[in-house]
Design a protein around this motif. Structure first.
Motif, PDB file in Angstrom:
ATOM      1  N   ALA A 194      -3.687   4.377   2.804  1.00 34.13           N
ATOM      2  CA  ALA A 194      -3.258   3.425   3.837  1.00 34.13           C
ATOM      3  C   ALA A 194      -4.382   3.136   4.829  1.00 34.13           C
ATOM      4  CB  ALA A 194      -2.033   3.977   4.567  1.00 34.13           C
ATOM      5  N   ALA A 195      -5.159   4.158   5.176  1.00 29.68           N
ATOM      6  CA  ALA A 195      -6.271   3.963   6.107  1.00 29.68           C
ATOM      7  C   ALA A 195      -7.305   3.001   5.513  1.00 29.68           C
ATOM      8  CB  ALA A 195      -6.923   5.307   6.428  1.00 29.68           C
ATOM      9  N   ILE A 196      -7.535   3.088   4.223  1.00 29.50           N
ATOM     10  CA  ILE A 196      -8.474   2.177   3.551  1.00 29.50           C
ATOM     11  C   ILE A 196      -7.929   0.754   3.544  1.00 29.50           C
ATOM     12  CG2 ILE A 196      -9.520   1.626   1.313  1.00 29.50           C
ATOM     13  CD1 ILE A 196      -9.604   4.677   0.800  1.00 29.50           C
ATOM     14  N   ILE A 197      -6.641   0.625   3.306  1.00 33.68           N
ATOM     15  CA  ILE A 197      -6.006  -0.696   3.299  1.00 33.68           C
ATOM     16  C   ILE A 197      -6.110  -1.354   4.670  1.00 33.68           C
ATOM     17  CG2 ILE A 197      -3.758  -1.843   3.132  1.00 33.68           C
ATOM     18  CD1 ILE A 197      -3.124   0.229   0.894  1.00 33.68           C
ATOM     19  N   GLN A 198      -5.860  -0.569   5.707  1.00 32.50           N
ATOM     20  CA  GLN A 198      -5.961  -1.111   7.062  1.00 32.50           C
ATOM     21  C   GLN A 198      -7.404  -1.472   7.413  1.00 32.50           C
ATOM     22  OE1 GLN A 198      -4.009   2.179   9.105  1.00 32.50           O
ATOM     23  NE2 GLN A 198      -2.222   0.896   9.512  1.00 32.50           N
ATOM     24  N   LYS A 199      -8.322  -0.622   7.040  1.00 31.10           N
ATOM     25  CA  LYS A 199      -9.739  -0.838   7.346  1.00 31.10           C
ATOM     26  C   LYS A 199     -10.236  -2.149   6.756  1.00 31.10           C
ATOM     27  CE  LYS A 199     -14.307   1.204   6.432  1.00 31.10           C
ATOM     28  NZ  LYS A 199     -15.006   2.375   5.808  1.00 31.10           N
ATOM     29  N   HIS A 200      -9.795  -2.477   5.547  1.00 28.31           N
ATOM     30  CA  HIS A 200     -10.286  -3.668   4.852  1.00 28.31           C
ATOM     31  C   HIS A 200      -9.284  -4.818   4.854  1.00 28.31           C
ATOM     32  CE1 HIS A 200     -13.870  -1.584   3.239  1.00 28.31           C
ATOM     33  NE2 HIS A 200     -13.083  -0.535   3.141  1.00 28.31           N
ATOM     34  N   ASN A 201      -8.186  -4.644   5.585  1.00 27.72           N
ATOM     35  CA  ASN A 201      -7.173  -5.688   5.731  1.00 27.72           C
ATOM     36  C   ASN A 201      -6.685  -6.186   4.367  1.00 27.72           C
ATOM     37  OD1 ASN A 201      -5.424  -7.414   7.095  1.00 27.72           O
ATOM     38  ND2 ASN A 201      -6.923  -9.085   7.148  1.00 27.72           N
ATOM     39  N   LEU A 202      -6.210  -5.255   3.542  1.00 30.97           N
ATOM     40  CA  LEU A 202      -5.735  -5.578   2.209  1.00 30.97           C
ATOM     41  C   LEU A 202      -4.208  -5.503   2.147  1.00 30.97           C
ATOM     42  CD1 LEU A 202      -8.281  -3.419   0.159  1.00 30.97           C
ATOM     43  CD2 LEU A 202      -8.477  -5.835   0.798  1.00 30.97           C
ATOM     44  N   LEU A 203      -3.676  -5.945   1.014  1.00 31.84           N
ATOM     45  CA  LEU A 203      -2.269  -5.752   0.709  1.00 31.84           C
ATOM     46  C   LEU A 203      -2.153  -4.635  -0.332  1.00 31.84           C
ATOM     47  CD1 LEU A 203      -1.192  -9.490   0.348  1.00 31.84           C
ATOM     48  CD2 LEU A 203      -0.650  -7.973   2.256  1.00 31.84           C
ATOM     49  N   VAL A 204      -0.982  -4.029  -0.405  1.00 31.20           N
ATOM     50  CA  VAL A 204      -0.749  -3.023  -1.440  1.00 31.20           C
ATOM     51  C   VAL A 204       0.546  -3.345  -2.162  1.00 31.20           C
ATOM     52  CG1 VAL A 204       0.371  -1.423   0.166  1.00 31.20           C
ATOM     53  CG2 VAL A 204      -0.550  -0.558  -1.990  1.00 31.20           C
ATOM     54  N   PHE A 205       0.490  -3.358  -3.495  1.00 34.55           N
ATOM     55  CA  PHE A 205       1.685  -3.391  -4.320  1.00 34.55           C
ATOM     56  C   PHE A 205       2.036  -1.949  -4.631  1.00 34.55           C
ATOM     57  CE2 PHE A 205       0.232  -7.665  -4.948  1.00 34.55           C
ATOM     58  CZ  PHE A 205       1.358  -8.424  -5.264  1.00 34.55           C
ATOM     59  N   SER A 206       3.184  -1.508  -4.185  1.00 35.45           N
ATOM     60  CA  SER A 206       3.605  -0.129  -4.424  1.00 35.45           C
ATOM     61  C   SER A 206       4.810  -0.145  -5.367  1.00 35.45           C
ATOM     62  CB  SER A 206       3.974   0.559  -3.111  1.00 35.45           C
ATOM     63  OG  SER A 206       4.252   1.915  -3.322  1.00 35.45           O
ATOM     64  N   ASP A 207       4.541   0.143  -6.646  1.00 36.00           N
ATOM     65  CA  ASP A 207       5.599   0.159  -7.652  1.00 36.00           C
ATOM     66  C   ASP A 207       6.278   1.524  -7.601  1.00 36.00           C
ATOM     67  OD1 ASP A 207       7.238   0.079  -9.839  1.00 36.00           O
ATOM     68  OD2 ASP A 207       5.727  -0.646 -11.240  1.00 36.00           O
ATOM     69  N   GLU A 208       7.510   1.536  -7.105  1.00 37.75           N
ATOM     70  CA  GLU A 208       8.234   2.788  -6.891  1.00 37.75           C
ATOM     71  C   GLU A 208       9.506   2.850  -7.739  1.00 37.75           C
ATOM     72  OE1 GLU A 208       8.405   3.778  -2.688  1.00 37.75           O
ATOM     73  OE2 GLU A 208       6.564   2.641  -2.298  1.00 37.75           O
ATOM     74  N   ILE A 209       9.422   2.273  -8.944  1.00 41.12           N
ATOM     75  CA  ILE A 209      10.589   2.216  -9.822  1.00 41.12           C
ATOM     76  C   ILE A 209      11.088   3.605 -10.218  1.00 41.12           C
ATOM     77  CG2 ILE A 209       9.239   2.031 -11.951  1.00 41.12           C
ATOM     78  CD1 ILE A 209      12.449   0.052 -11.220  1.00 41.12           C
ATOM     79  N   TYR A 210      10.189   4.606 -10.173  1.00 37.08           N
ATOM     80  CA  TYR A 210      10.576   5.979 -10.521  1.00 37.08           C
ATOM     81  C   TYR A 210      10.792   6.845  -9.271  1.00 37.08           C
ATOM     82  CZ  TYR A 210       9.072   4.729 -15.248  1.00 37.08           C
ATOM     83  OH  TYR A 210       8.926   4.113 -16.475  1.00 37.08           O
ATOM     84  N   SER A 211      10.975   6.239  -8.128  1.00 34.77           N
ATOM     85  CA  SER A 211      11.041   6.996  -6.868  1.00 34.77           C
ATOM     86  C   SER A 211      12.146   8.048  -6.872  1.00 34.77           C
ATOM     87  CB  SER A 211      11.241   6.040  -5.690  1.00 34.77           C
ATOM     88  OG  SER A 211      12.430   5.272  -5.843  1.00 34.77           O
TER      89      SER A 211
END
Length: 397
Positions: A194-211
């Motif tokens: 998450a820190a990397i995503i915030q640092k570079h202003n990215l989006l994340v697809f989080s596939d949690e079908i097996y959550s």
């Protein structure tokens, strides 16, 4: 007077460049053979619980056969919102941030199409589900793989993600618990990503079908991390945990601007998810968690048996944290994963999936689904043990 006929390519370059699913080839081969034990199918061996089926049947009997709202039944979206708040302490507005889709696969597809322009890059943590890279390509993007390995239990190193980020990077695609490795990510590791995503202003697809199929640690939803909801597209659905694969029902959770873009694509391509399936899913969320726990316990028992026995017969296998897959190594045999899987199928009638179909990092492994009976697992492992012994491929530990 003769007219010159200019021959045009009938297929687009994108369609031509996409390879068929490597999983299907082995399913098709196995379907023509007798006495097969399949460890290849990525779906529960349980039948959808009766109360869920009954709710769907009742909706038909009551004549609920028309389209629903494009985004899905309001009461189903409300139930999804309640589920997320109770389970993960994160609130999603059912009117603006939840979309019911035709399986989780559609959610990924429309998500990619909603955010990608030609040349945008999406980082994909591998080994991973076979459709991610093709869906990125079909949306005009460029998939960028980041590998993991058995030595680290297939948990991604956040530093490896940051190494491949460029000015063209738009998003990161992660799946945990993972298909095919069964690996998961604890909260600390997710916070580093998450820190990397915030640092570079990215989006994340989080596939949690097996959550719901997390065995050793409590699952952490990526959007519940501090300041991550606005940059996260959560993919989930009913196929795996509720044994509803054939119902084709998923959902996507995202900030309003992203969700509205996905909704437009959904409107024009599919209109809405099947009405009777949505009524079944509503019943699953309202009264189905006890069944989920029973199925989860059964999978956990099978996991423990498979991993213990695989290692005993000389098939090195790490202990997966979730889902219903094991990902043993076959590197010591000297065969490619495809050659090993084909030889095992032809000689011992056991169907597994070559690890290479899940990305370059999957080579040297095979995916074995333990979503089958203990009797089938016992017989399959007996056959695999015989196969290894016959070729003197038993790994001594």
């Amino acid at each position: 007077m003769k007219h010159t006929v200019i021959k045009k390519e009938r297929l687009s370059q994108k369609a031509s460049s996409i390879q068929p699913s490597g999983i299907r080839r082995f399913f098709d081969l196995a379907s023509k053979m007798d006495n097969i034990i399949s460890l290849g199918v990525g779906e529960p061996d349980f039948v959808t619980p009766w109360n869920v089926r009954e709710a769907s049947i009742s909706s038909l009997e009551r004549g609920f056969t028309a389209y629903t709202a494009n985004a899905g039944l309001p009461e189903l979206r409300q139930a999804i919102s309640h589920y997320m708040e109770q389970r993960y302490r994160v609130h999603y507005n059912p009117e603006e941030e939840i979309l019911v889709t035709v399986g989780a696969s559609e959610a990924i597809d429309i998500g990619m199409r909603a955010i990608l322009d030609p040349g945008d890059e999406v980082i994909i943590v591998e080994p991973t589900f076979v459709s991610y890279a093709p869906l990125v390509t079909l949306a005009g993007g460029v998939p960028i793989p980041v590998g993991t390995n058995a030595e680290n239990h297939f948990e991604v190193n956040p530093a490896d993600i940051e190494k491949v980020i460029t000015e063209k990077t738009k998003a990161i695609m992660i799946c945990y618990p993972n298909n095919p490795t069964g690996a998961s990510l604890n909260r600390r590791k997710l916070e580093q990503i998450a820190a990397i995503i915030q640092k570079h202003n990215l989006l994340v697809f989080s596939d949690e079908i097996y959550s719901e199929l997390s065995y050793d640690d409590e699952h952490t939803c990526f959007s519940e991390l501090p300041d991550m909801k606005e940059q996260t597209i959560v993919i989930n659905g009913f196929s795996k945990a509720f044994a509803m694969t054939g119902w084709r029902l998923g959902f996507v959770l995202a900030p309003p601007d992203l969700l509205q873009a996905m909704l437009k694509i959904h409107q024009y391509s599919l209109m809405c998810a099947p009405t009777m399936a949505q009524y079944g899913a509503l019943e699953a969320l309202l009264h189905g968690m006890e069944d989920v726990e029973k199925m989860k316990l059964s999978y956990q028992q099978r996991r423990n048996y498979f991993v213990k026995t695989a290692n005993e017969i000389g098939l090195p296998c790490h202990k997966p944290s979730g889902a219903f897959y094991a990902f043993p190594s076959i590197k010591h045999t000297g065969l490619s994963s495809e050659a090993f899987a084909e030889k095992l199928l032809l000689e011992e009638r056991v169907a597994v999936v070559p690890g290479a179909v899940f990305g370059e990092g999957g080579e040297g492994h095979i995916r074995c689904s333990y979503a089958t009976s203990l009797k089938n697992l016992e017989e399959a492992l007996n056959r695999i043990g015989r196969f290894l012994k016959k070729h003197d491929w038993q790994k001594r530990t």
